[in-house]
Design an enzyme around this catalytic site. Structure first.
Site, PDB file in Angstrom:
ATOM      1  N   GLU A 143      -9.468  74.833 -61.024  1.00 51.49           N
ATOM      2  CA  GLU A 143     -10.581  74.007 -60.533  1.00 51.49           C
ATOM      3  C   GLU A 143     -11.938  74.582 -60.958  1.00 51.49           C
ATOM      4  OE1 GLU A 143     -10.461  71.874 -56.960  1.00 51.49           O
ATOM      5  OE2 GLU A 143      -8.286  71.715 -56.971  1.00 51.49           O
ATOM      6  N   GLY A 144     -11.953  75.103 -62.172  1.00 51.65           N
ATOM      7  CA  GLY A 144     -13.158  75.709 -62.729  1.00 51.65           C
ATOM      8  C   GLY A 144     -13.078  77.214 -62.554  1.00 51.65           C
ATOM      9  N   GLY A 197       1.401 100.830 -50.194  1.00 58.10           N
ATOM     10  CA  GLY A 197       1.867 101.820 -51.166  1.00 58.10           C
ATOM     11  C   GLY A 197       3.025 101.260 -51.985  1.00 58.10           C
ATOM     12  N   THR A 218      -7.738  68.401 -67.601  1.00 55.06           N
ATOM     13  CA  THR A 218      -7.684  69.440 -68.634  1.00 55.06           C
ATOM     14  C   THR A 218      -6.788  69.061 -69.808  1.00 55.06           C
ATOM     15  OG1 THR A 218      -8.047  71.081 -66.924  1.00 55.06           O
ATOM     16  CG2 THR A 218      -7.108  71.893 -68.986  1.00 55.06           C
ATOM     17  N   GLU A 219      -7.215  69.489 -70.991  1.00 56.52           N
ATOM     18  CA  GLU A 219      -6.409  69.279 -72.203  1.00 56.52           C
ATOM     19  C   GLU A 219      -6.295  70.607 -72.940  1.00 56.52           C
ATOM     20  OE1 GLU A 219      -7.991  66.057 -74.527  1.00 56.52           O
ATOM     21  OE2 GLU A 219      -7.922  64.686 -72.801  1.00 56.52           O
ATOM     22  N   ARG A 266       3.540 102.397 -40.005  1.00 59.60           N
ATOM     23  CA  ARG A 266       3.924 103.411 -40.998  1.00 59.60           C
ATOM     24  C   ARG A 266       3.352 104.778 -40.637  1.00 59.60           C
ATOM     25  NH1 ARG A 266       7.321 105.032 -45.022  1.00 59.60           N
ATOM     26  NH2 ARG A 266       6.215 106.083 -46.719  1.00 59.60           N
TER      27      ARG A 266
HETATM   28  N1  CAA Z   1     -21.911  65.531 -59.617  1.00 64.75           N
HETATM   29  C1  CAA Z   1     -22.333  64.399 -60.251  1.00 64.75           C
HETATM   30  N2  CAA Z   1     -22.688  64.392 -61.567  1.00 64.75           N
HETATM   31  C2  CAA Z   1     -22.595  65.549 -62.234  1.00 64.75           C
HETATM   32  C3  CAA Z   1     -22.167  66.750 -61.629  1.00 64.75           C
HETATM   33  C4  CAA Z   1     -21.824  66.712 -60.262  1.00 64.75           C
HETATM   34  N3  CAA Z   1     -21.413  67.800 -59.623  1.00 64.75           N
HETATM   35  N4  CAA Z   1     -22.184  67.728 -62.555  1.00 64.75           N
HETATM   36  C5  CAA Z   1     -22.623  67.181 -63.698  1.00 64.75           C
HETATM   37  N5  CAA Z   1     -22.875  65.862 -63.503  1.00 64.75           N
HETATM   38  C6  CAA Z   1     -23.413  64.899 -64.476  1.00 64.75           C
HETATM   39  C7  CAA Z   1     -24.731  65.401 -65.029  1.00 64.75           C
HETATM   40  O1  CAA Z   1     -25.798  65.048 -64.189  1.00 64.75           O
HETATM   41  C8  CAA Z   1     -24.801  64.728 -66.376  1.00 64.75           C
HETATM   42  O2  CAA Z   1     -25.243  63.406 -66.186  1.00 64.75           O
HETATM   43  P1  CAA Z   1     -26.277  62.703 -67.263  1.00 64.75           P
HETATM   44  O3  CAA Z   1     -25.454  62.567 -68.519  1.00 64.75           O
HETATM   45  O4  CAA Z   1     -26.617  61.400 -66.628  1.00 64.75           O
HETATM   46  O5  CAA Z   1     -27.423  63.644 -67.403  1.00 64.75           O
HETATM   47  C9  CAA Z   1     -23.329  64.673 -66.814  1.00 64.75           C
HETATM   48  O6  CAA Z   1     -22.537  64.795 -65.611  1.00 64.75           O
HETATM   49  C10 CAA Z   1     -22.950  65.809 -67.738  1.00 64.75           C
HETATM   50  O7  CAA Z   1     -23.222  67.018 -67.062  1.00 64.75           O
HETATM   51  P2  CAA Z   1     -23.450  68.406 -67.782  1.00 64.75           P
HETATM   52  O8  CAA Z   1     -24.468  68.228 -68.863  1.00 64.75           O
HETATM   53  O9  CAA Z   1     -23.730  69.439 -66.735  1.00 64.75           O
HETATM   54  O10 CAA Z   1     -22.025  68.643 -68.457  1.00 64.75           O
HETATM   55  P3  CAA Z   1     -21.444  69.895 -69.222  1.00 64.75           P
HETATM   56  O11 CAA Z   1     -20.654  69.390 -70.363  1.00 64.75           O
HETATM   57  O12 CAA Z   1     -22.509  70.911 -69.474  1.00 64.75           O
HETATM   58  O13 CAA Z   1     -20.334  70.488 -68.201  1.00 64.75           O
HETATM   59  C11 CAA Z   1     -19.488  71.865 -66.457  1.00 64.75           C
HETATM   60  C12 CAA Z   1     -20.587  70.925 -66.960  1.00 64.75           C
HETATM   61  C13 CAA Z   1     -19.971  72.279 -65.083  1.00 64.75           C
HETATM   62  C14 CAA Z   1     -19.278  73.093 -67.311  1.00 64.75           C
HETATM   63  C15 CAA Z   1     -18.150  71.055 -66.349  1.00 64.75           C
HETATM   64  O14 CAA Z   1     -17.607  70.771 -67.614  1.00 64.75           O
HETATM   65  C16 CAA Z   1     -17.101  71.767 -65.506  1.00 64.75           C
HETATM   66  O15 CAA Z   1     -17.141  71.728 -64.276  1.00 64.75           O
HETATM   67  N6  CAA Z   1     -16.134  72.431 -66.175  1.00 64.75           N
HETATM   68  C17 CAA Z   1     -14.989  72.993 -65.467  1.00 64.75           C
HETATM   69  C18 CAA Z   1     -13.880  71.994 -65.439  1.00 64.75           C
HETATM   70  C19 CAA Z   1     -12.908  72.286 -64.338  1.00 64.75           C
HETATM   71  O16 CAA Z   1     -13.262  72.637 -63.234  1.00 64.75           O
HETATM   72  N7  CAA Z   1     -11.647  72.065 -64.644  1.00 64.75           N
HETATM   73  C20 CAA Z   1     -10.632  72.222 -63.658  1.00 64.75           C
HETATM   74  C21 CAA Z   1      -9.593  71.165 -63.831  1.00 64.75           C
HETATM   75  S1  CAA Z   1      -8.871  70.632 -62.344  1.00 64.75           S
HETATM   76  C22 CAA Z   1      -7.780  71.812 -61.876  1.00 64.75           C
HETATM   77  O17 CAA Z   1      -7.786  72.925 -62.265  1.00 64.75           O
HETATM   78  C23 CAA Z   1      -6.925  71.302 -60.822  1.00 64.75           C
HETATM   79  C24 CAA Z   1      -5.605  71.875 -60.666  1.00 64.75           C
HETATM   80  O18 CAA Z   1      -4.758  71.801 -61.502  1.00 64.75           O
HETATM   81  C25 CAA Z   1      -5.304  72.419 -59.327  1.00 64.75           C
END
Ligand code: CAA
Length: 384
Positions: free
Chosen positions: A365-366, A341, A125-126, A269
């Site tokens: 994580e999304g 409560g 993430t950024e 309680r």
């Molecule tokens: N497995 C393998 N490949 C995948 C995939 C998967 N699950 N999901 C997508 N891809 C591939 C696609 O097939 C595609 O490949 P091609 O270019 O060959 O067609 C490529 O990746 C791009 O995929 P999308 O077009 O679906 O990409 P998108 O830009 O539309 O984004 C999204 C998809 C699901 C929204 C993704 O950006 C996402 O998951 N966003 C959420 C990010 C996230 O979870 N961040 C959390 C950070 S970690 C965190 O929070 C940890 C912490 O601190 C505890």
């Protein structure tokens, strides 16, 4: 309801349960109140091989089963979500190496993570790219055998305590390309140009540091590139498929912990001359909480099991488990506060902490909106 567990998975579940009741639960309130990373719990987990659970024995671990990781995170989260993050982030930060690394990279990086000598983090993430992970701006440019990394990351769980950080960065020339121009690198904390920025002040999981990370001309050996250049985004997504059941397990454990407190309290309680659990209003709340927890447990275990069986459905089952269990955790912890409560609202009882900790499981994580998007996309794909 029972889910078929192997002897190894059952043994891990029992070990973690016993250790948490004895040594983690008594520390949970203090970790939250002080908002400090619990190094003592990290050492305890390392000593008892709990940090080795995500890793197969050939790389110094004790299991490598995703369901075993789920069971362990659930047990820890029942008493302390902060402590559960030590294991879940160790797993998350190592997964890009486990899934995308060569055998040489695995031998180089995984054993000190499996033993707990080193801690891992995952830097995706950024400031400008959260849900739209592909929109990142951090970039790496290759010069001979070295990549030079510049940029910053934010919301990095465990970022300030990690030794080994997997960083995702653009490797296209102008930093303006498509998501597929992203690559994954192993950055080690002693590399010149790497710096930890401010730690965030948060509603919950206060004992788990959430850091900003900065990279200024960090020279990374090309030998630290994970997988082929430009394939990092897919690796990042595969990692999340594998790690999201861990967040579901965290949510599940928090919900179970809160339910246990609420059920105990309702038996003790007394109001209007009898225990409050004799009132139907409370009984129905407890029944709904228990039912939701059981459904979340089945879905979460099924997601862990699907990973172990390498089923094609893992993207959708992982997102379903994460979205469902985290929504259950928020509802159950809120209801637990309600059962207690006014006392539920006080720091004297753990349910207000559990309610604060539960909230993040709907976000990181999304976000749950992204999980629903992922599930819908997979369903639409299936429909052709
Ligand atoms: N497995 C393998 N490949 C995948 C995939 C998967 N699950 N999901 C997508 N891809 C591939 C696609 O097939 C595609 O490949 P091609 O270019 O060959 O067609 C490529 O990746 C791009 O995929 P999308 O077009 O679906 O990409 P998108 O830009 O539309 O984004 C999204 C998809 C699901 C929204 C993704 O950006 C996402 O998951 N966003 C959420 C990010 C996230 O979870 N961040 C959390 C950070 S970690 C965190 O929070 C940890 C912490 O601190 C505890």
């Amino acid at each position: 309801m029972n889910f078929e567990l192997s002897d190894e998975q059952r043994a891990i579940q029992q070990l973690v349960h016993d250790l948490c009741i004895e040594s983690v639960e008594p520390r949970a309130a203090e970790i939250d109140a002080k908002g400090e990373f619990p190094w003592d719990i990290k050492d305890l987990f390392a000593r008892h091989d709990i940090l080795g659970i995500p890793f197969p024995p050939e790389y110094g671990g004790v299991s490598g089963s995703a369901l075993a990781v789920v069971l362990a995170i659930e047990e820890i989260s029942k008493v302390c979500a902060n402590s559960s993050l030590i294991l879940s982030v160790q797993s998350l930060g190592s997964l890009p190496i486990v899934l995308g690394g060569t055998d040489e990279q695995k031998r180089r990086f995984l054993p000190p993570l499996a033993s707990g000598e080193k801690l891992a983090a995952y830097a995706l993430t950024e400031p400008g790219s959260g849900s739209d992970a592909g929109g990142m701006r951090t970039h790496a440019v290759r010069h001979g055998d070295t990549y030079v990394l510049n940029g910053s990351k934010t919301f990095i769980t465990g970022g300030s305590v990690a030794d080994t950080i997997v960083v995702f960065a653009r490797t296209d020339r102008d930093g303006q390309g498509e998501a597929r121009d992203i690559s994954a690198f192993v950055v080690e904390k002693m590399m010149p140009g790497f710096r930890v920025g401010k730690l965030e002040k948060k509603l919950g999981i206060r004992g788990s540091p959430t850091a900003q990370l900065f990279f200024e001309d960090v020279a990374i050996p090309a030998a630290n590139l994970l997988g082929p250049e430009g394939e990092g985004f897919k690796l990042a997504m595969r990692v999340l498929d594998h790690s999201r059941p861990g967040i579901a397990a965290q949510a599940l454990g928090i919900a179970e912990g809160a339910f246990a407190v609420a059920r105990r309290y309702a038996a003790q309680r007394k109001q209007f001359g009898k225990p409050i659990n004799e009132f139907q209003g409370i009984q129905f709340m407890l029944a709904d909480m228990a039912t939701a927890i059981e459904a979340a447990r089945m879905l979460t275990y099924a997601a862990g099991d699907a990973l172990d069986r390498r089923l094609k459905t893992i993207t959708v089952t992982s997102s379903m488990a994460k979205v469902f269990a985290s929504d259950v955790a928020m509802r159950v912890t809120t209801d637990a506060v309600q059962v207690l409560g006014g006392y539920g609202y006080l720091r004297d009882f753990p349910v207000e902490r559990m309610m604060r900790d539960a909230k993040i499981t709907q976000i990181y994580e999304g976000t749950n909106e992204i999980q629903r998007l992922v599930i819908a996309r997979e369903l639409l794909k299936e429909a052709g």
